[in-house]
Design a protein around this motif. Structure first.
Motif, PDB file in Angstrom:
ATOM      1  N   ASP A   9       0.823  -1.205   0.000  1.00  0.00           N
ATOM      2  CA  ASP A   9       0.000   0.000   0.000  1.00  0.00           C
ATOM      3  C   ASP A   9       0.857   1.255   0.000  1.00  0.00           C
ATOM      4  OD1 ASP A   9      -2.343  -1.435  -0.071  1.00  0.00           O
ATOM      5  OD2 ASP A   9      -2.642  -1.389   2.107  1.00  0.00           O
ATOM      6  N   GLU A  30       0.890   4.040  -2.891  1.00  0.00           N
ATOM      7  CA  GLU A  30       0.650   5.445  -2.561  1.00  0.00           C
ATOM      8  C   GLU A  30       1.825   6.310  -3.045  1.00  0.00           C
ATOM      9  OE1 GLU A  30      -1.374   8.746  -1.308  1.00  0.00           O
ATOM     10  OE2 GLU A  30      -2.117   6.703  -1.542  1.00  0.00           O
ATOM     11  N   ARG A  84       1.465   6.620  -6.782  1.00  0.00           N
ATOM     12  CA  ARG A  84       0.359   7.521  -7.106  1.00  0.00           C
ATOM     13  C   ARG A  84       0.793   8.974  -6.951  1.00  0.00           C
ATOM     14  NH1 ARG A  84      -3.053  10.595  -4.788  1.00  0.00           N
ATOM     15  NH2 ARG A  84      -2.461   9.993  -2.680  1.00  0.00           N
TER      16      ARG A  84
END
Length: 141
Positions: free
Chosen positions: A13, A17, A20
């Motif tokens: 994750d 992130e 992103r």
């Protein structure tokens, strides 16, 4: 076991992130969103959505505009070269009327031309046949 499962997903994750955020900083997310909105708002949906996305995604890039400009310049120059080749052929015909070339000289000229590579003839463009000096013929030994 539940703490291990959560622990193993956390790095993925955080990597997602981080990726992103990278895409947002680079402007990729905005560009993709803009193109997808354009596709959504299209009244007549294109047959090939991928082509639409690629075309519109790259349309705003200066390299694409420069590439299109260069392509049109290449086409124009190719037409100009073709016109000059035709002009050269017409001038050679006119010159042949005033200064007939025997068969041996013609074969030598073709060999020197190298199939269209006219390096030494740029200065002759635009000159009339009267202004072009006759070829120097040396007797063969």
């Amino acid at each position: 076991m539940s703490s291990n499962t959560q622990g193993s997903y956390r790095p993925i994750d955080s990597k997602r992130e981080e990726f992103r955020k990278y895409l947002e900083r680079a402007g990729v997310m905005d560009a993709l969103t803009k193109v997808l909105v354009m596709l959504y708002e299209e009244a007549d949906k294109p047959q090939d959505a991928m082509e639409f996305v690629i075309k519109n995604l790259c349309a705003d890039r200066p390299e694409m505009a420069e590439l299109e400009n260069l392509r049109s310049n290449v086409e124009a120059l190719q037409l100009k070269v073709q016109a000059l080749e035709e002009q050269k052929a017409r001038l050679k015909q006119r010159l042949a009327v005033y200064e007939p070339v025997d068969q041996d000289e013609e074969e030598e000229e073709e060999e020197e031309d190298g199939g269209g590579d006219d390096e030494g003839e740029e200065g002759d463009v635009g000159r009339t046949s009267e202004q072009i000096p006759p070829a120097q013929v040396q007797p063969e030994a």
